[in-house]
Scaffold this motif. Structure first.
Motif, PDB file in Angstrom:
ATOM      1  N   ASN A  87      28.617  71.782  23.587  1.00 34.21           N
ATOM      2  CA  ASN A  87      27.473  72.683  23.398  1.00 34.21           C
ATOM      3  C   ASN A  87      26.181  72.132  23.997  1.00 34.21           C
ATOM      4  O   ASN A  87      25.120  72.748  23.870  1.00 34.21           O
ATOM      5  CB  ASN A  87      27.276  72.974  21.910  1.00 34.21           C
ATOM      6  CG  ASN A  87      28.396  73.825  21.340  1.00 34.21           C
ATOM      7  OD1 ASN A  87      28.482  75.016  21.633  1.00 34.21           O
ATOM      8  ND2 ASN A  87      29.272  73.227  20.549  1.00 34.21           N
ATOM      9  N   LEU A  88      26.289  70.958  24.634  1.00 31.04           N
ATOM     10  CA  LEU A  88      25.109  70.354  25.249  1.00 31.04           C
ATOM     11  C   LEU A  88      24.656  71.173  26.450  1.00 31.04           C
ATOM     12  O   LEU A  88      25.446  71.556  27.295  1.00 31.04           O
ATOM     13  CB  LEU A  88      25.441  68.924  25.705  1.00 31.04           C
ATOM     14  CG  LEU A  88      24.329  68.206  26.478  1.00 31.04           C
ATOM     15  CD1 LEU A  88      23.160  67.866  25.552  1.00 31.04           C
ATOM     16  CD2 LEU A  88      24.876  66.948  27.152  1.00 31.04           C
ATOM     17  N   LYS A  89      23.352  71.440  26.516  1.00 31.46           N
ATOM     18  CA  LYS A  89      22.759  72.099  27.674  1.00 31.46           C
ATOM     19  C   LYS A  89      22.105  71.024  28.538  1.00 31.46           C
ATOM     20  O   LYS A  89      21.252  70.273  28.072  1.00 31.46           O
ATOM     21  CB  LYS A  89      21.725  73.141  27.253  1.00 31.46           C
ATOM     22  CG  LYS A  89      22.285  74.264  26.391  1.00 31.46           C
ATOM     23  CD  LYS A  89      23.335  75.070  27.124  1.00 31.46           C
ATOM     24  CE  LYS A  89      23.843  76.219  26.262  1.00 31.46           C
ATOM     25  NZ  LYS A  89      24.927  76.983  26.930  1.00 31.46           N
ATOM     26  N   LEU A  90      22.538  70.950  29.783  1.00 28.73           N
ATOM     27  CA  LEU A  90      21.997  69.966  30.713  1.00 28.73           C
ATOM     28  C   LEU A  90      21.143  70.685  31.749  1.00 28.73           C
ATOM     29  O   LEU A  90      21.642  71.501  32.533  1.00 28.73           O
ATOM     30  CB  LEU A  90      23.152  69.220  31.397  1.00 28.73           C
ATOM     31  CG  LEU A  90      22.806  67.996  32.244  1.00 28.73           C
ATOM     32  CD1 LEU A  90      22.104  66.937  31.397  1.00 28.73           C
ATOM     33  CD2 LEU A  90      24.068  67.414  32.871  1.00 28.73           C
ATOM     34  N   TYR A  91      19.837  70.397  31.723  1.00 29.28           N
ATOM     35  CA  TYR A  91      18.906  71.069  32.618  1.00 29.28           C
ATOM     36  C   TYR A  91      18.344  70.081  33.640  1.00 29.28           C
ATOM     37  O   TYR A  91      18.205  68.880  33.359  1.00 29.28           O
ATOM     38  CB  TYR A  91      17.727  71.659  31.846  1.00 29.28           C
ATOM     39  CG  TYR A  91      18.089  72.676  30.795  1.00 29.28           C
ATOM     40  CD1 TYR A  91      18.519  73.950  31.141  1.00 29.28           C
ATOM     41  CD2 TYR A  91      17.973  72.377  29.436  1.00 29.28           C
ATOM     42  CE1 TYR A  91      18.833  74.902  30.180  1.00 29.28           C
ATOM     43  CE2 TYR A  91      18.286  73.317  28.456  1.00 29.28           C
ATOM     44  CZ  TYR A  91      18.720  74.571  28.837  1.00 29.28           C
ATOM     45  OH  TYR A  91      19.033  75.510  27.873  1.00 29.28           O
ATOM     46  N   VAL A  92      18.002  70.602  34.797  1.00 30.21           N
ATOM     47  CA  VAL A  92      17.252  69.843  35.792  1.00 30.21           C
ATOM     48  C   VAL A  92      15.870  70.476  35.879  1.00 30.21           C
ATOM     49  O   VAL A  92      15.748  71.690  36.086  1.00 30.21           O
ATOM     50  CB  VAL A  92      17.941  69.877  37.167  1.00 30.21           C
ATOM     51  CG1 VAL A  92      17.099  69.131  38.201  1.00 30.21           C
ATOM     52  CG2 VAL A  92      19.337  69.273  37.082  1.00 30.21           C
ATOM     53  N   SER A  93      14.840  69.681  35.702  1.00 28.28           N
ATOM     54  CA  SER A  93      13.481  70.215  35.684  1.00 28.28           C
ATOM     55  C   SER A  93      13.158  70.935  36.992  1.00 28.28           C
ATOM     56  O   SER A  93      13.472  70.454  38.085  1.00 28.28           O
ATOM     57  CB  SER A  93      12.478  69.083  35.461  1.00 28.28           C
ATOM     58  OG  SER A  93      11.147  69.572  35.549  1.00 28.28           O
ATOM     59  N   ILE A 138      19.467  68.150  27.241  1.00 29.41           N
ATOM     60  CA  ILE A 138      18.922  67.027  27.996  1.00 29.41           C
ATOM     61  C   ILE A 138      18.322  67.586  29.272  1.00 29.41           C
ATOM     62  O   ILE A 138      18.938  68.410  29.956  1.00 29.41           O
ATOM     63  CB  ILE A 138      20.008  65.982  28.325  1.00 29.41           C
ATOM     64  CG1 ILE A 138      20.390  65.220  27.042  1.00 29.41           C
ATOM     65  CG2 ILE A 138      19.529  65.007  29.400  1.00 29.41           C
ATOM     66  CD1 ILE A 138      21.485  64.201  27.222  1.00 29.41           C
ATOM     67  N   VAL A 139      17.097  67.153  29.574  1.00 29.92           N
ATOM     68  CA  VAL A 139      16.404  67.598  30.790  1.00 29.92           C
ATOM     69  C   VAL A 139      16.226  66.398  31.710  1.00 29.92           C
ATOM     70  O   VAL A 139      15.714  65.358  31.289  1.00 29.92           O
ATOM     71  CB  VAL A 139      15.030  68.207  30.481  1.00 29.92           C
ATOM     72  CG1 VAL A 139      14.434  68.815  31.744  1.00 29.92           C
ATOM     73  CG2 VAL A 139      15.127  69.254  29.387  1.00 29.92           C
ATOM     74  N   ILE A 140      16.646  66.549  32.952  1.00 27.96           N
ATOM     75  CA  ILE A 140      16.525  65.477  33.942  1.00 27.96           C
ATOM     76  C   ILE A 140      15.337  65.764  34.852  1.00 27.96           C
ATOM     77  O   ILE A 140      15.221  66.851  35.419  1.00 27.96           O
ATOM     78  CB  ILE A 140      17.815  65.351  34.771  1.00 27.96           C
ATOM     79  CG1 ILE A 140      18.981  64.946  33.865  1.00 27.96           C
ATOM     80  CG2 ILE A 140      17.641  64.318  35.889  1.00 27.96           C
ATOM     81  CD1 ILE A 140      20.316  64.878  34.568  1.00 27.96           C
ATOM     82  N   GLY A 141      14.456  64.792  34.957  1.00 28.52           N
ATOM     83  CA  GLY A 141      13.299  64.913  35.826  1.00 28.52           C
ATOM     84  C   GLY A 141      13.180  63.696  36.727  1.00 28.52           C
ATOM     85  O   GLY A 141      14.106  62.902  36.854  1.00 28.52           O
ATOM     86  N   VAL A 175      15.743  67.649  21.801  1.00 32.56           N
ATOM     87  CA  VAL A 175      15.781  67.531  23.257  1.00 32.56           C
ATOM     88  C   VAL A 175      15.511  66.084  23.668  1.00 32.56           C
ATOM     89  O   VAL A 175      14.680  65.405  23.058  1.00 32.56           O
ATOM     90  CB  VAL A 175      14.722  68.446  23.911  1.00 32.56           C
ATOM     91  CG1 VAL A 175      14.741  68.317  25.430  1.00 32.56           C
ATOM     92  CG2 VAL A 175      14.918  69.895  23.480  1.00 32.56           C
ATOM     93  N   VAL A 176      16.209  65.633  24.699  1.00 32.64           N
ATOM     94  CA  VAL A 176      15.897  64.349  25.320  1.00 32.64           C
ATOM     95  C   VAL A 176      15.554  64.598  26.779  1.00 32.64           C
ATOM     96  O   VAL A 176      16.294  65.283  27.493  1.00 32.64           O
ATOM     97  CB  VAL A 176      17.073  63.355  25.223  1.00 32.64           C
ATOM     98  CG1 VAL A 176      16.755  62.079  26.012  1.00 32.64           C
ATOM     99  CG2 VAL A 176      17.354  62.994  23.772  1.00 32.64           C
TER     100      VAL A 176
END
Length: 294
Positions: A254-260, A222-225, A124-125
């Motif tokens: 297959n990348l999962k892009l999340y927003v915190s 990748i999680v964006i905060g 995870v990044v």
């Protein structure tokens, strides 16, 4: 019970993790321009407010270069006097319990990995978008910090006529368009076409950052905060267009892009540092336990 602190240039936030949630949160202003001794006393007084909980340990996230083994703070740009500070030693002698210290972006990534949507992944990044940008890396289920937590400082990487920090943080809006992401969000929500186009441009820059992160770390998620994450619906299109051009489709598709969804990820990550530091000491520090900078 473990206390977590997130120390920044403007505020010091803290809290306890009890019964599956963060409780007893506190926030005070950081005396950023004060002498080192006054800052240490401010941190100590905030910790003393929790002494009646019989604390087991303290975890601390702080910006800048940090020696996670010895708990020494180096090169802290937003707090001028706080350089070469052995924070771990000072607090352990004062409170008599273990203290773990790490970079704040690493704490954000660790908090999201332990408690957020990214907990189902091993690689995870975490990216924080605010005044500047920060990056934390989880590799094989653990923090990867590099020397003095210097790994992942993508804000300083050259990009176009400046660095990624010039294009991926609040500086982009302030210096290029004389406004803020918050004000633009209001305009975009009202259908303002100029605001929508500015966010699209911003998203393309974030996408270029993510493109390079994919080449470097090949994360599963990748999680964006950070404060600018709240405007993600307005810059998502630009981000996705760049990711769609990534040459290695098995990685990008297959990348999962999340927003915190949390404002407390860095505190939760700081709380998780105590357990993480046991892994760090056992698996990394044994390679070279000496610190030539001390």
């Amino acid at each position: 019970m473990v206390l977590g602190l997130d120390i920044g240039g403007t505020k010091i936030s803290s809290g306890l993790f009890r019964d599956g949630e963060l409780t007893d949160s506190m926030e005070i202003k950081t005396p950023a321009n004060s002498p080192k001794e006054e800052i240490l006393e401010t941190i100590s007084k905030q910790i003393e407010a929790y002494k009646h909980y019989n604390l087991k340990a303290i975890g601390i996230g702080i910006p800048g270069l940090v020696d996670p083994i010895h708990g020494i703070i180096y090169n802290l740009a937003n707090i001028p006097s706080f350089h070469n500070v052995n924070l771990k030693k000072y607090l352990e002698e004062r409170f008599g319990i273990p203290v773990a210290v790490n970079n704040d972006a690493n704490c954000f990534a660790l908090g999201e990995y332990k408690f957020g949507a990214a907990r189902i992944h091993k690689h995870v990044v975490g990216i924080t978008l605010g005044t500047g940008i920060g990056t934390g890396i989880i590799a094989n289920g653990h923090l990867y910090t590099g020397r003095l937590c210097g790994a992942g400082e993508w804000g300083a990487i050259p990009y176009l006529d400046g660095t990624f920090e010039d294009y991926c943080g609040s500086k982009f809006f302030k210096e290029r368009y004389k406004t803020s992401a918050k004000k633009l969000s209001v305009r975009a929500s009202e259908g303002d076409q100029e605001a929508i186009e500015i966010f699209y441009e911003f998203g393309k820059h974030i996408g270029e950052l993510i493109y390079r992160l994919l080449l470097t770390f090949a994360p599963e998620a990748i999680v964006i905060g950070g404060s600018i994450r709240k405007a993600f619906p307005y810059f998502e299109k630009g981000v996705q267009e760049v990711i769609d051009a990534f040459p290695y489709l098995p990685i990008s598709e297959n990348l999962k892009l999340y927003v915190s969804s949390s404002n407390d990820s860095a505190i939760l990550g700081a709380i998780s540092l105590v357990e993480e530091n046991e892994y760090l000491v056992n698996n990394e520090a044994t390679i070279n336990i000496s610190n030539p900078l001390v």
